[in-house]
Design an enzyme around this catalytic site. Structure first.
Site, PDB file in Angstrom:
ATOM      1  N   ASP A  97      -2.349  -1.495  10.626  1.00  0.00           N
ATOM      2  CA  ASP A  97      -2.874  -1.510   9.209  1.00  0.00           C
ATOM      3  C   ASP A  97      -3.147  -3.076   8.706  1.00  0.00           C
ATOM      4  OD1 ASP A  97      -0.173  -2.252   8.949  1.00  0.00           O
ATOM      5  OD2 ASP A  97       0.277  -0.633   7.811  1.00  0.00           O
ATOM      6  N   LYS A 143       0.761  -1.171  -0.091  1.00  0.00           N
ATOM      7  CA  LYS A 143       0.242  -0.017   0.112  1.00  0.00           C
ATOM      8  C   LYS A 143       0.948   1.211  -0.073  1.00  0.00           C
ATOM      9  CE  LYS A 143       1.081   0.970   4.465  1.00  0.00           C
ATOM     10  NZ  LYS A 143       1.729   2.415   5.073  1.00  0.00           N
TER      11      LYS A 143
HETATM   12  O1  C5P Z   1      -0.009  -1.341  15.051  1.00  0.00           O
HETATM   13  P1  C5P Z   1       1.460  -1.541  14.999  1.00  0.00           P
HETATM   14  O2  C5P Z   1       2.095  -2.644  15.338  1.00  0.00           O
HETATM   15  O3  C5P Z   1       1.705  -1.383  13.321  1.00  0.00           O
HETATM   16  O4  C5P Z   1       1.973  -0.105  15.423  1.00  0.00           O
HETATM   17  C1  C5P Z   1       3.527  -0.120  15.484  1.00  0.00           C
HETATM   18  C2  C5P Z   1       3.984   1.070  16.660  1.00  0.00           C
HETATM   19  O5  C5P Z   1       3.482   2.307  15.947  1.00  0.00           O
HETATM   20  C3  C5P Z   1       2.782   0.999  17.941  1.00  0.00           C
HETATM   21  O6  C5P Z   1       3.403   0.413  18.958  1.00  0.00           O
HETATM   22  C4  C5P Z   1       2.777   2.701  18.289  1.00  0.00           C
HETATM   23  O7  C5P Z   1       4.107   2.941  18.801  1.00  0.00           O
HETATM   24  C5  C5P Z   1       2.830   3.294  17.043  1.00  0.00           C
HETATM   25  N1  C5P Z   1       1.461   3.616  16.313  1.00  0.00           N
HETATM   26  C6  C5P Z   1       0.886   4.767  16.853  1.00  0.00           C
HETATM   27  N2  C5P Z   1      -0.420   5.060  16.415  1.00  0.00           N
HETATM   28  C7  C5P Z   1      -0.940   4.278  15.476  1.00  0.00           C
HETATM   29  C8  C5P Z   1      -0.312   3.108  14.993  1.00  0.00           C
HETATM   30  C9  C5P Z   1       0.875   3.025  15.269  1.00  0.00           C
HETATM   31  O8  C5P Z   1       1.369   5.219  17.958  1.00  0.00           O
HETATM   32  N3  C5P Z   1      -2.259   4.658  15.168  1.00  0.00           N
END
Ligand code: C5P
Length: 296
Positions: free
Chosen positions: A149, A24
């Site tokens: 995502d 994406k």
């Molecule tokens: O959800 P994911 O594992 O992809 O997110 C990785 C990190 O990115 C989270 O631990 C957080 O620190 C940050 N993040 C965030 N807000 C979001 C998505 C991700 O702070 N909406």
């Protein structure tokens, strides 16, 4: 197909199924400056699939194993594909028992959702192969547990993603929208937590266009550019360079980087920019020339 097991001479049916997992780009990414109690940030994202893919091949096996053609990609329980298998097994109540071969086309740490796409496809594949027929909402819940995502990749069509990114609303009015794309990624990766953590404490670099760009009634902006560009100014320079190229209508970082991309009017313009990027910027760049939201 039939296969003879080398160890015990047991004959069993081997069924192989192949799935593609498209990457994406974020056409728009706005972030609330306030951190939520769970540590995440609320976002408002416009996400679109591109024609850059990983491939996953599933074969029935005695245990679950993962192999990957790209050196450096972990193939143990830390890989999101393995985590997806475990998440699925929690609901399934049994072992999935798949040999999984992952062929990487999507670079890692690029803001292109490669690991998330692989995880979502793993959930969809297991649901089909094991005949569990879990409803889309059940798969969404598993996907959201794997990453913000991952739910988008269960149905990778142009969508608005809100909440921490896991609330996905397709945009049917953009289903037929498509554009030639040129995408550049330097060798280094950017950590997503770093980008979010430095949202409020980073400064804008002078002379860089962070503003909203308009094309085809879409507003292009990425609020993670500020923290990421301040640590990696070369990405800001790449975006500026893209904006200066003939035929580039918009240019932006994708997700938390390190990819930056431009959209053009014609595939020839995108190809010419890709060629110049290799010559003028860095011959070691990962360069992809293709399409955003490719049409069937
Ligand atoms: O959800 P994911 O594992 O992809 O997110 C990785 C990190 O990115 C989270 O631990 C957080 O620190 C940050 N993040 C965030 N807000 C979001 C998505 C991700 O702070 N909406």
């Amino acid at each position: 197909m039939r296969n003879i097991d080398g160890a015990g001479g047991i004959v069993y049916n081997v069924r192989m199924a192949t799935y593609t997992a498209p990457a994406k780009v974020n056409l728009s990414l706005r972030v609330s400056s306030k951190q939520r109690e769970d540590g995440y940030h609320n976002v408002d994202i416009l996400m679109a699939p591109i024609d850059l893919c990983d491939t996953l091949e599933f074969t029935n096996s005695r245990t679950t194993t993962l192999a990957c053609d790209m050196p450096g990609v972990p193939t143990d329980e830390s890989n999101l594909v393995f985590k997806a298998v475990r998440e699925f097994e929690k609901v399934y109540g049994r072992k999935a028992k798949q040999r999984i071969a992952l062929t990487k086309g999507i670079p890692h740490g690029a803001g292109l959702g490669g690991g998330s796409a692989d995880a979502a496809v793993t959930l969809k594949a297991l649901n089909e192969i094991l005949g569990t027929n879990y409803a889309p909402e059940e798969l969404q819940a598993m996907a959201a547990n794997l990453g913000s995502d991952v739910p988008f990749f269960l149905n990778p069509v142009v969508s608005r993603c809100t909440g921490r990114g896991e609330i996905v609303t397709p945009k049917p009015e953009l289903a037929g929208w498509s554009r030639p794309l040129v995408l550049l990624k330097p060798q280094f990766a950017v950590s997503t937590p770093y980008a979010y953590k430095n949202l409020t404490c980073s400064r804008r670099l002078k002379g860089i266009n962070y503003g909203t760009q308009q094309l085809d009634d879409i507003q292009f902006v990425n609020e993670l550019e500020r923290p990421v560009f301040s640590k990696f100014p070369v990405l800001a320079a790449m975006k500026t360079w893209l904006l200066e190229q003939e035929g580039a209508r918009v240019a932006l970082m994708s997700g938390s980087g390190s990819s930056v991309f431009a959209l053009t009017d014609t595939p020839e313009q995108a190809r010419a920019i890709a060629e110049r990027a290799r010559q003028e910027l860095d011959p070691t760049l990962f360069v992809h020339c293709g399409t955003v939201n490719p049409q069937p």
